[in-house]
Design a protein around this motif. Structure first.
Motif, PDB file in Angstrom:
ATOM      1  N   GLU A  58       5.439   3.909  18.510  1.00 16.57           N
ATOM      2  CA  GLU A  58       6.360   3.849  17.371  1.00 16.57           C
ATOM      3  C   GLU A  58       5.930   2.708  16.459  1.00 16.57           C
ATOM      4  O   GLU A  58       5.030   1.929  16.786  1.00 16.57           O
ATOM      5  CB  GLU A  58       7.802   3.626  17.845  1.00 16.57           C
ATOM      6  CG  GLU A  58       8.405   4.788  18.591  1.00 16.57           C
ATOM      7  CD  GLU A  58       8.677   6.007  17.718  1.00 16.57           C
ATOM      8  OE1 GLU A  58       8.593   5.885  16.471  1.00 16.57           O
ATOM      9  OE2 GLU A  58       8.983   7.078  18.268  1.00 16.57           O
ATOM     10  N   ALA A  59       6.585   2.583  15.311  1.00 16.97           N
ATOM     11  CA  ALA A  59       6.326   1.492  14.369  1.00 16.97           C
ATOM     12  C   ALA A  59       7.647   0.916  13.904  1.00 16.97           C
ATOM     13  O   ALA A  59       8.681   1.581  13.937  1.00 16.97           O
ATOM     14  CB  ALA A  59       5.512   1.986  13.178  1.00 16.97           C
ATOM     15  N   ARG A  60       7.598  -0.320  13.452  1.00 14.95           N
ATOM     16  CA  ARG A  60       8.759  -0.995  12.893  1.00 14.95           C
ATOM     17  C   ARG A  60       8.320  -1.831  11.688  1.00 14.95           C
ATOM     18  O   ARG A  60       7.192  -2.322  11.636  1.00 14.95           O
ATOM     19  CB  ARG A  60       9.416  -1.924  13.925  1.00 14.95           C
ATOM     20  CG  ARG A  60      10.032  -1.200  15.111  1.00 14.95           C
ATOM     21  CD  ARG A  60      11.267  -0.405  14.716  1.00 14.95           C
ATOM     22  NE  ARG A  60      11.933   0.176  15.874  1.00 14.95           N
ATOM     23  CZ  ARG A  60      11.687   1.401  16.353  1.00 14.95           C
ATOM     24  NH1 ARG A  60      10.758   2.144  15.762  1.00 14.95           N
ATOM     25  NH2 ARG A  60      12.347   1.866  17.398  1.00 14.95           N
ATOM     26  N   CYS A  61       9.220  -1.997  10.730  1.00 17.03           N
ATOM     27  CA  CYS A  61       8.984  -2.835   9.558  1.00 17.03           C
ATOM     28  C   CYS A  61       9.630  -4.200   9.752  1.00 17.03           C
ATOM     29  O   CYS A  61      10.612  -4.346  10.490  1.00 17.03           O
ATOM     30  CB  CYS A  61       9.539  -2.176   8.299  1.00 17.03           C
ATOM     31  SG  CYS A  61       8.543  -0.805   7.666  1.00 17.03           S
ATOM     32  N   PHE A  62       9.085  -5.184   9.044  1.00 24.30           N
ATOM     33  CA  PHE A  62       9.627  -6.541   9.086  1.00 24.30           C
ATOM     34  C   PHE A  62       9.313  -7.226   7.768  1.00 24.30           C
ATOM     35  O   PHE A  62       8.365  -6.867   7.075  1.00 24.30           O
ATOM     36  CB  PHE A  62       9.037  -7.333  10.266  1.00 24.30           C
ATOM     37  CG  PHE A  62       7.534  -7.389  10.259  1.00 24.30           C
ATOM     38  CD1 PHE A  62       6.847  -8.472   9.710  1.00 24.30           C
ATOM     39  CD2 PHE A  62       6.791  -6.365  10.822  1.00 24.30           C
ATOM     40  CE1 PHE A  62       5.458  -8.527   9.707  1.00 24.30           C
ATOM     41  CE2 PHE A  62       5.392  -6.411  10.837  1.00 24.30           C
ATOM     42  CZ  PHE A  62       4.736  -7.489  10.279  1.00 24.30           C
ATOM     43  N   GLU A  63      10.124  -8.205   7.412  1.00 21.93           N
ATOM     44  CA  GLU A  63       9.944  -8.943   6.156  1.00 21.93           C
ATOM     45  C   GLU A  63       9.550 -10.384   6.465  1.00 21.93           C
ATOM     46  O   GLU A  63      10.052 -10.985   7.421  1.00 21.93           O
ATOM     47  CB  GLU A  63      11.219  -8.905   5.332  1.00 21.93           C
ATOM     48  CG  GLU A  63      11.596  -7.503   4.860  1.00 21.93           C
ATOM     49  CD  GLU A  63      12.828  -7.483   3.970  1.00 21.93           C
ATOM     50  OE1 GLU A  63      13.465  -8.560   3.817  1.00 21.93           O
ATOM     51  OE2 GLU A  63      13.166  -6.413   3.435  1.00 21.93           O
ATOM     52  N   VAL A  64       8.658 -10.918   5.640  1.00 24.94           N
ATOM     53  CA  VAL A  64       8.203 -12.297   5.797  1.00 24.94           C
ATOM     54  C   VAL A  64       8.200 -12.961   4.420  1.00 24.94           C
ATOM     55  O   VAL A  64       7.408 -12.571   3.550  1.00 24.94           O
ATOM     56  CB  VAL A  64       6.780 -12.375   6.391  1.00 24.94           C
ATOM     57  CG1 VAL A  64       6.448 -13.834   6.740  1.00 24.94           C
ATOM     58  CG2 VAL A  64       6.629 -11.482   7.610  1.00 24.94           C
ATOM     59  N   HIS A 167       2.948  11.155  16.725  1.00 27.90           N
ATOM     60  CA  HIS A 167       3.050   9.720  16.983  1.00 27.90           C
ATOM     61  C   HIS A 167       1.740   8.994  16.728  1.00 27.90           C
ATOM     62  O   HIS A 167       1.521   7.907  17.262  1.00 27.90           O
ATOM     63  CB  HIS A 167       3.572   9.471  18.403  1.00 27.90           C
ATOM     64  CG  HIS A 167       5.025   9.793  18.535  1.00 27.90           C
ATOM     65  ND1 HIS A 167       6.029   8.889  18.264  1.00 27.90           N
ATOM     66  CD2 HIS A 167       5.649  10.954  18.848  1.00 27.90           C
ATOM     67  CE1 HIS A 167       7.208   9.458  18.429  1.00 27.90           C
ATOM     68  NE2 HIS A 167       7.007  10.718  18.787  1.00 27.90           N
ATOM     69  N   CYS A 168       0.868   9.586  15.904  1.00 30.12           N
ATOM     70  CA  CYS A 168      -0.279   8.847  15.379  1.00 30.12           C
ATOM     71  C   CYS A 168       0.243   7.678  14.545  1.00 30.12           C
ATOM     72  O   CYS A 168       1.363   7.716  14.023  1.00 30.12           O
ATOM     73  CB  CYS A 168      -1.145   9.748  14.508  1.00 30.12           C
ATOM     74  SG  CYS A 168      -1.870  11.156  15.357  1.00 30.12           S
ATOM     75  N   CYS A 169      -0.573   6.646  14.402  1.00 30.93           N
ATOM     76  CA  CYS A 169      -0.118   5.461  13.674  1.00 30.93           C
ATOM     77  C   CYS A 169       0.267   5.790  12.230  1.00 30.93           C
ATOM     78  O   CYS A 169       1.217   5.215  11.694  1.00 30.93           O
ATOM     79  CB  CYS A 169      -1.184   4.375  13.710  1.00 30.93           C
ATOM     80  SG  CYS A 169      -1.352   3.622  15.354  1.00 30.93           S
ATOM     81  N   HIS A 170      -0.451   6.711  11.594  1.00 32.53           N
ATOM     82  CA  HIS A 170      -0.113   7.094  10.221  1.00 32.53           C
ATOM     83  C   HIS A 170       1.330   7.590  10.157  1.00 32.53           C
ATOM     84  O   HIS A 170       2.119   7.151   9.311  1.00 32.53           O
ATOM     85  CB  HIS A 170      -1.086   8.173   9.744  1.00 32.53           C
ATOM     86  CG  HIS A 170      -0.825   8.673   8.358  1.00 32.53           C
ATOM     87  ND1 HIS A 170      -1.104   7.928   7.236  1.00 32.53           N
ATOM     88  CD2 HIS A 170      -0.312   9.852   7.911  1.00 32.53           C
ATOM     89  CE1 HIS A 170      -0.779   8.621   6.154  1.00 32.53           C
ATOM     90  NE2 HIS A 170      -0.290   9.787   6.541  1.00 32.53           N
ATOM     91  N   SER A 171       1.689   8.497  11.049  1.00 32.92           N
ATOM     92  CA  SER A 171       3.046   9.044  11.056  1.00 32.92           C
ATOM     93  C   SER A 171       4.066   7.989  11.464  1.00 32.92           C
ATOM     94  O   SER A 171       5.174   7.928  10.905  1.00 32.92           O
ATOM     95  CB  SER A 171       3.122  10.240  12.004  1.00 32.92           C
ATOM     96  OG  SER A 171       2.244  11.263  11.591  1.00 32.92           O
ATOM     97  N   LEU A 173       3.917   4.777  10.918  1.00 36.09           N
ATOM     98  CA  LEU A 173       4.117   3.884   9.780  1.00 36.09           C
ATOM     99  C   LEU A 173       4.951   4.552   8.695  1.00 36.09           C
ATOM    100  O   LEU A 173       5.782   3.904   8.047  1.00 36.09           O
ATOM    101  CB  LEU A 173       2.765   3.430   9.233  1.00 36.09           C
ATOM    102  CG  LEU A 173       1.944   2.531  10.177  1.00 36.09           C
ATOM    103  CD1 LEU A 173       0.495   2.427   9.690  1.00 36.09           C
ATOM    104  CD2 LEU A 173       2.557   1.147  10.309  1.00 36.09           C
ATOM    105  N   ILE A 174       4.728   5.840   8.486  1.00 39.17           N
ATOM    106  CA  ILE A 174       5.531   6.573   7.493  1.00 39.17           C
ATOM    107  C   ILE A 174       7.005   6.545   7.874  1.00 39.17           C
ATOM    108  O   ILE A 174       7.882   6.230   7.052  1.00 39.17           O
ATOM    109  CB  ILE A 174       5.040   8.029   7.378  1.00 39.17           C
ATOM    110  CG1 ILE A 174       3.678   8.086   6.688  1.00 39.17           C
ATOM    111  CG2 ILE A 174       6.044   8.881   6.597  1.00 39.17           C
ATOM    112  CD1 ILE A 174       3.021   9.447   6.766  1.00 39.17           C
ATOM    113  N   ALA A 235       4.518  -3.532   8.332  1.00 36.38           N
ATOM    114  CA  ALA A 235       4.835  -2.448   9.259  1.00 36.38           C
ATOM    115  C   ALA A 235       3.772  -2.462  10.348  1.00 36.38           C
ATOM    116  O   ALA A 235       2.574  -2.525  10.050  1.00 36.38           O
ATOM    117  CB  ALA A 235       4.869  -1.103   8.560  1.00 36.38           C
ATOM    118  N   LEU A 236       4.204  -2.417  11.592  1.00 40.23           N
ATOM    119  CA  LEU A 236       3.290  -2.457  12.729  1.00 40.23           C
ATOM    120  C   LEU A 236       3.553  -1.261  13.621  1.00 40.23           C
ATOM    121  O   LEU A 236       4.686  -0.997  14.009  1.00 40.23           O
ATOM    122  CB  LEU A 236       3.484  -3.750  13.527  1.00 40.23           C
ATOM    123  CG  LEU A 236       2.562  -3.917  14.732  1.00 40.23           C
ATOM    124  CD1 LEU A 236       1.117  -4.127  14.299  1.00 40.23           C
ATOM    125  CD2 LEU A 236       3.030  -5.082  15.610  1.00 40.23           C
TER     126      LEU A 236
END
Length: 287
Positions: A58-64, A167-171, A173-174, A235-236
């Motif tokens: 999976e991926a998650r977003c974060f703010e810095v 669950h490829c990284c592209h998907s 991240l989307i 996004a990671l």
């Protein structure tokens, strides 16, 4: 598929042509150099202001915010991560190709992640890398590459002759970007771009020039640390390949979570200021 042998004869001066000396295309000596001592001193007394776990596959977003640090850490087992960066308003995004041209195929401490045109400025600076000991191995491989793209369902579909894997990284991240910014998947997809392959161990084969991956040397406790030069959205994705020592784009590899932490320094690094956009006037020789 490349032919096993050339179809054309070499010219008489082939040896001399091959012996031409290589020239570094973009000499880095005139690039603005980060003050690593000041950046590291700013870590003293920092405060962790955010922490999130990125689940396997999976991926998650974060703010810095600009002037803050963030770390990506292996916490349970060997795991590769695909990192996208944007400016907080999404107007700039990480340019892996130009970063590669300026710093090389694999990144480590002191290297910077550059934005695309027309701003072309540092988005983040790597301030610590616990895998810097690895260097380049006998296969020509190293870690944290900017030569591979993120794994994606389109290439998987081609190579698997019709497979549908989501669950490829592209998907990943989307989905993460869409959820973080209230976008549809169709709106988010054009914003997802080539990545920094965090912890991934890769290179090119000497014989055919093919991109290869091998088991990452990362272990729990290893981290890659960055200083945010501008306000960032990251996004990671925790890659479905796990340590990428076998295949990816499937559920076969052992996968583990990754940890992202954001830190606020007690004071900004001495002498630091957010980098301005690139100074080119964008006239492009027009009237």
């Amino acid at each position: 598929m490349k032919p096993e042998s050339p179809e054309h004869s070499a010219p008489a001066d082939a040896g001399a042509r091959r012996a031409a000396a290589p020239v570094i295309a973009y000499p880095p000596e005139t690039l603005p150099r980060p003050d690593l001592a000041a950046l590291r001193q700013a870590r003293a007394g920092w405060t962790r202001i955010a922490s999130l776990a990125v689940p396997p596959r999976e991926a998650r977003c974060f703010e810095v915010p600009a002037g803050h640090f963030f770390r990506i850490t292996s916490v349970e087992g060997p795991q590769v991560g695909d990192l996208n960066l944007w400016s907080a308003d999404l107007s700039e995004r990480f340019y892996s190709g130009k970063t590669r041209a300026l710093h090389g195929t694999h990144l480590s401490t002191g290297d910077r992640l550059w934005s695309g045109f027309p701003t072309l400025r540092p988005m983040a600076t790597i301030t610590d890398d616990t895998l810097d000991w690895y260097g380049f191995d006998e296969f020509g491989a190293s870690v944290h590459d900017v030569i591979g793209t993120r794994c994606d369902p389109y290439t998987h579909n081609l190579l698997s002759r019709g497979g549908q894997y989501h669950h490829c990284c592209h998907s990943n991240l989307i989905r993460a970007l869409a959820g973080a910014r209230g976008l549809t998947l169709a709106e988010a997809e054009p914003l997802v771009h080539d990545v920094l392959n965090v912890f991934m161990c890769t290179g090119f084969t000497r014989e055919t020039g093919q991109y290869f991956m091998k088991a990452s040397p990362v272990r729990p406790g290893d981290h890659l640390e960055f200083f945010a030069e501008i306000d960032l959205l990251g996004a990671l994705s925790a890659c479905p390949g796990g340590d990428c020592g076998g295949e990816h784009s499937s559920d076969k590899a052992a996968c583990f979570p990754l940890l992202v932490e954001v830190f606020r320094p007690a004071a900004l690094p001495a002498g630091w200021a957010p980098p301005p956009p690139n100074g080119y006037d964008q006239s492009h020789g027009g009237g």
